[in-house]
Design an enzyme around this catalytic site. Structure first.
Site, PDB file in Angstrom:
ATOM      1  N   ASP A   1       0.872  -1.171   0.000  1.00  0.00           N
ATOM      2  CA  ASP A   1       0.000   0.000   0.000  1.00  0.00           C
ATOM      3  C   ASP A   1       0.915   1.229   0.000  1.00  0.00           C
ATOM      4  O   ASP A   1       2.060   1.169   0.444  1.00  0.00           O
ATOM      5  CB  ASP A   1      -0.959  -0.016   1.198  1.00  0.00           C
ATOM      6  CG  ASP A   1      -2.092   1.001   1.017  1.00  0.00           C
ATOM      7  OD1 ASP A   1      -2.129   1.666  -0.038  1.00  0.00           O
ATOM      8  OD2 ASP A   1      -2.931   1.134   1.927  1.00  0.00           O
TER       9      ASP A   1
ATOM     10  N   ASP B   1      -7.730  -7.139   1.411  1.00  0.00           N
ATOM     11  CA  ASP B   1      -6.761  -7.219   2.507  1.00  0.00           C
ATOM     12  C   ASP B   1      -7.423  -6.590   3.709  1.00  0.00           C
ATOM     13  O   ASP B   1      -8.305  -5.736   3.558  1.00  0.00           O
ATOM     14  CB  ASP B   1      -5.488  -6.415   2.200  1.00  0.00           C
ATOM     15  CG  ASP B   1      -5.693  -4.933   2.456  1.00  0.00           C
ATOM     16  OD1 ASP B   1      -6.325  -4.275   1.614  1.00  0.00           O
ATOM     17  OD2 ASP B   1      -5.274  -4.436   3.524  1.00  0.00           O
TER      18      ASP B   1
HETATM   19  N1  GUN Z   1      -6.492   0.944   2.653  1.00  0.00           N
HETATM   20  C1  GUN Z   1      -7.799   0.965   2.966  1.00  0.00           C
HETATM   21  N2  GUN Z   1      -8.414   1.995   2.337  1.00  0.00           N
HETATM   22  C2  GUN Z   1      -7.466   2.633   1.625  1.00  0.00           C
HETATM   23  C3  GUN Z   1      -7.474   3.788   0.767  1.00  0.00           C
HETATM   24  O1  GUN Z   1      -8.497   4.434   0.541  1.00  0.00           O
HETATM   25  N3  GUN Z   1      -6.282   4.148   0.210  1.00  0.00           N
HETATM   26  C4  GUN Z   1      -5.130   3.453   0.444  1.00  0.00           C
HETATM   27  N4  GUN Z   1      -3.987   3.856  -0.146  1.00  0.00           N
HETATM   28  N5  GUN Z   1      -5.102   2.382   1.244  1.00  0.00           N
HETATM   29  C5  GUN Z   1      -6.253   1.976   1.822  1.00  0.00           C
END
Ligand code: GUN
Length: 376
Positions: A92, A271
């Site tokens: 992420d 996830d």
């Molecule tokens: N993880 C859960 N929601 C989000 C989101 O809106 N953006 C990002 N980058 N990670 C997430």
């Protein structure tokens, strides 16, 4: 990266597919265990492979950038080598973690200035440096830098933020294209749909994201406190627009029921910290509902923690024993609960896949949702 759509359920929008990257095949729908800081908390990589067997796990740019720092990951030859994981990894972008630091960050068009939760030092994330950091971490799938809006969110704020996320995406794509991968295998960039809980914004965002022609697409800004029905409504609007021939990833979701409902709406990847974090608090997910293992009622229940479970802990340890471990705060209790929950989540998505391929997903899903909606 390649995606093959194998089958769509006749009675819902559920799909079974296959993603292939340089680190192997990912059978979808998939749940990706979260390994924020280069470790799925409490689980050996060997146990993860042998017992839980996910094709892909998740790491976090924000955390890895702060510790051990990308410099160390570069020296190690990337995150796969550093943590001894030779299957797929997705990172992420930090677009979520940074926003959870409310009060300790400032969002501007250029990027986000934030204060480290570790030592209070100041840092800046921009679409460009987040692409560089994710190149250095070396995950197979990397995420665009976005703003995850809170819930509830004022319409005008959500709209402005969504447009900024789109501009950031274009900067991400440009920079990603200009920087080569570092470790001899390909990486792919997934953009993220935003738009809070507003259908018109979600539609606009999904159209913009789809027009960028990425190899896969994600949906963010959900599971941030909105009612489940609103989450499903947003997923539905967005999956109508995102291309069918690309995998769709719903970020940060959710409970076992949320996962099945969103699979039915056409999501392929998930996830969530829920199976691991809740395990450490004594919550066990099963096909018959959730168990709070700390509850006194388990003190003399010597039955296995889950006689239908797929991992060794499910049949080798009793509820009474695991309850005891939680009572005396032994770390083994948290480890057992984590292996159980991840084994259950991966079992659930594999069963979903089997039923999609068999053509009876909808009926199975409705039965499971009813069955899992209980506290034991
Ligand atoms: N993880 C859960 N929601 C989000 C989101 O809106 N953006 C990002 N980058 N990670 C997430």
């Amino acid at each position: 990266m390649e995606f093959e759509l194998l089958k769509t359920d006749p009675a819902s929008k559920a799909r079974a597919g296959k993603i292939t990257t340089d680190h192997g095949v990912i059978e979808t729908p998939i749940f990706m265990p979260v390994g924020t800081v280069a470790s799925v908390k409490g689980v050996h990589q060997t146990e993860l492979k042998q017992e839980i067997n996910p094709d892909i796990i998740l790491g976090n740019t924000y955390h890895l950038y702060l510790r051990p720092k990308t410099e160390i990951l570069k020296k190690a030859g990337g995150l796969h080598k550093f943590m001894n994981w030779d299957r797929n990894i997705l990172t992420d972008s930090g677009g979520y973690q940074v926003y959870s630091l409310s009060g300790r960050r400032k969002i501007k068009e250029e990027g986000v200035k934030f204060k480290s939760h570790i030592d209070g030092s100041y840092h800046v994330f921009t679409p460009e440096n987040v692409m560089e950091i994710q190149r250095e971490i070396g995950a197979d799938i990397i995420m665009a830098f976005d703003e995850c809006t809170p819930y509830p969110c004022d319409y005008n704020y959500a709209k402005r933020s969504m447009h900024m996320t789109h501009r950031w995406l274009d900067r991400c794509i440009k920079h990603f294209t200009e920087t080569p991968p570092l470790y001899g295998y390909d990486q792919t960039l997934f953009p993220i749909v935003q738009g809070s809980t507003y259908k018109d914004l979600r539609r606009q965002s999904a159209e913009y994201i789809a027009s960028r022609n990425a190899e896969g697409n994600a949906i963010g800004g959900l599971s941030v406190g909105e009612p489940a029905e609103e989450m499903y409504a947003m997923t539905e609007v967005v999956t109508e627009i995102l291309p069918e021939e690309k995998p769709r990833y719903l970020m940060g979701v959710g409970t076992p029921i949320n996962i099945l409902e969103n699979i039915a709406l056409g999501i392929d990847m998930f996830d969530c910290v829920m199976p691991t974090r809740n395990a450490r608090n004594g919550m066990l997910f099963t096909a018959h509902g959730t168990i709070n293992i700390k509850n006194k009622k388990w003190a003399d229940d010597f039955s296995p923690i889950d006689d239908m479970g797929i991992t060794f802990v499910d049949t080798q340890y009793s509820k009474a024993y695991v309850r005891h471990l939680f009572t005396v705060n032994e770390m083994l209790g948290k480890q057992i609960a984590t292996i159980h929950n991840l084994g259950f989540y991966l079992w659930l998505v594999r069963e979903a896949r089997k039923h999609i391929l068999a053509g009876d997903f909808r009926a199975w899903k409705d039965m499971m949702v009813k069955q899992m909606d209980k506290r034991l």
